[in-house]
Design a protein around this motif. Structure first.
Motif, PDB file in Angstrom:
ATOM      1  N   ASN A  58       2.902   4.275   4.017  1.00  0.00           N
ATOM      2  CA  ASN A  58       1.501   4.658   4.211  1.00  0.00           C
ATOM      3  C   ASN A  58       1.027   4.541   5.647  1.00  0.00           C
ATOM      4  OD1 ASN A  58       1.466   1.629   3.802  1.00  0.00           O
ATOM      5  ND2 ASN A  58      -0.705   1.971   4.258  1.00  0.00           N
ATOM      6  N   PRO A  71      -0.424   8.697   2.474  1.00  0.00           N
ATOM      7  CA  PRO A  71      -1.647   8.003   2.877  1.00  0.00           C
ATOM      8  C   PRO A  71      -2.238   7.144   1.758  1.00  0.00           C
ATOM      9  CG  PRO A  71      -1.721  10.326   3.487  1.00  0.00           C
ATOM     10  CD  PRO A  71      -0.551  10.156   2.574  1.00  0.00           C
ATOM     11  N   HIS A  72      -2.844   6.054   2.158  1.00  0.00           N
ATOM     12  CA  HIS A  72      -3.580   5.186   1.243  1.00  0.00           C
ATOM     13  C   HIS A  72      -5.034   5.192   1.683  1.00  0.00           C
ATOM     14  CE1 HIS A  72      -5.017   1.460  -0.684  1.00  0.00           C
ATOM     15  NE2 HIS A  72      -4.008   1.616  -1.522  1.00  0.00           N
ATOM     16  N   HIS A  86       4.929  10.393   5.126  1.00  0.00           N
ATOM     17  CA  HIS A  86       3.667   9.657   5.121  1.00  0.00           C
ATOM     18  C   HIS A  86       2.978   9.865   3.772  1.00  0.00           C
ATOM     19  CE1 HIS A  86      -0.690   9.142   6.690  1.00  0.00           C
ATOM     20  NE2 HIS A  86      -0.162   7.963   6.426  1.00  0.00           N
ATOM     21  N   ASP A 108       0.802  -1.219   0.000  1.00  0.00           N
ATOM     22  CA  ASP A 108       0.000   0.000   0.000  1.00  0.00           C
ATOM     23  C   ASP A 108       0.839   1.275   0.000  1.00  0.00           C
ATOM     24  OD1 ASP A 108      -2.508  -1.292  -0.129  1.00  0.00           O
ATOM     25  OD2 ASP A 108      -2.384  -1.744   2.010  1.00  0.00           O
ATOM     26  N   THR A 109       2.154   1.116  -0.245  1.00  0.00           N
ATOM     27  CA  THR A 109       3.024   2.244  -0.526  1.00  0.00           C
ATOM     28  C   THR A 109       3.543   2.138  -1.956  1.00  0.00           C
ATOM     29  OG1 THR A 109       3.731   2.477   1.785  1.00  0.00           O
ATOM     30  CG2 THR A 109       5.168   3.438   0.108  1.00  0.00           C
ATOM     31  N   THR A 144      -6.339   1.756   4.804  1.00  0.00           N
ATOM     32  CA  THR A 144      -5.271   1.420   5.747  1.00  0.00           C
ATOM     33  C   THR A 144      -5.885   0.617   6.890  1.00  0.00           C
ATOM     34  OG1 THR A 144      -3.963   3.382   5.204  1.00  0.00           O
ATOM     35  CG2 THR A 144      -3.507   2.318   7.306  1.00  0.00           C
TER      36      THR A 144
END
Length: 234
Positions: free
Chosen positions: A177, A197-198, A195, A14-15, A201
């Motif tokens: 994330n 963000p997703h 950071h 997720d990054t 999360t």
């Protein structure tokens, strides 16, 4: 910036690529399979509780998630869960372990550009074989100078991962994330933290943002990372 950045650490799931959406899709499938035994909200509460208490046993990743689903299914059915449901859960886990990799926006070009100038380290939690598979399929493996697949992310994790950098953690930056895993412990180790963000999360990866921390930054996506680093050099 008194100490130049020489090393950049990246989280993986997720990054760099999509991950949590597959867990959520499987949870929806789990709720459908157990619909006659528990309401979806109650079932998700029980599953989250199982995941939380099992982290110390199974760690992070798909295998622990599947085992927690099976444990929850046994609990809510008072050990009467049909064998077909267990088989479906195992099949769902196997599908997750084989899912194609989808890079997030701007990941490929950003990682390639930064690799030409910085030492890149992948620092990720999860199942060893699964994380190795995802990295290989992502096409990003050649850009990383080191890969750390860890059981958890603590300040000591980052101190060790960045120990070989010319200036140690002080000359390193962690990008990810998760505020809980990628930002707060990296800052505590003395590194910069970014950071990204997703939208999805996991609740156990959420934490309060360290507003005001002079080494903390936030970006909407990885496309702005090279510009952020250039700005810190001035």
């Amino acid at each position: 910036m008194s100490t130049p950045i020489t090393t950049i650490g990246f989280d993986a799931d997720d990054t760099l690529w999509q991950n949590e959406q597959f867990f959520q899709l499987t949870q929806e499938r789990f709720a459908d399979l157990l619909a006659e035994f528990a309401e979806p909200d109650h079932l998700m509460e029980r599953l989250l509780a199982a995941e939380r208490r099992n982290l110390g046993h199974y760690g992070f990743g798909i295998k622990g998630f599947v085992l927690s689903m099976i444990e929850t299914a046994l609990e809510v059915t008072e050990h009467k869960v049909p064998g077909e449901v267990i088989a479906e859960l195992l099949a769902a886990g196997q599908e997750m372990l084989q899912h194609p990799i989808h890079l997030l926006p701007h990941v490929g070009e950003t990682v390639a550009a930064l690799a030409a100038e910085f030492e890149l380290v992948l620092i990720t939690k999860g199942d060893l074989l699964d994380q190795e598979r995802k990295l290989a399929q992502s096409g990003l493996g050649e850009f990383f100078d080191a890969v750390e697949i860890v059981s958890d992310k603590t300040p000591a994790t980052y101190a060790r991962a960045f120990a070989k950098a010319p200036h140690g953690p002080a000359g390193a930056m962690m990008v990810g994330n998760s505020l809980k895993s990628d930002v707060l412990p990296a800052l505590a180790a003395g590194a910069f933290a970014v950071h990204v963000p997703h939208d999805l999360t996991w609740v156990l990866e959420q934490a309060e943002s360290p507003k005001g921390a002079h080494r903390f930054f936030e970006l909407p996506d990885l496309g702005g990372l090279p510009g952020l680093i250039d700005g810190l050099r001035r």
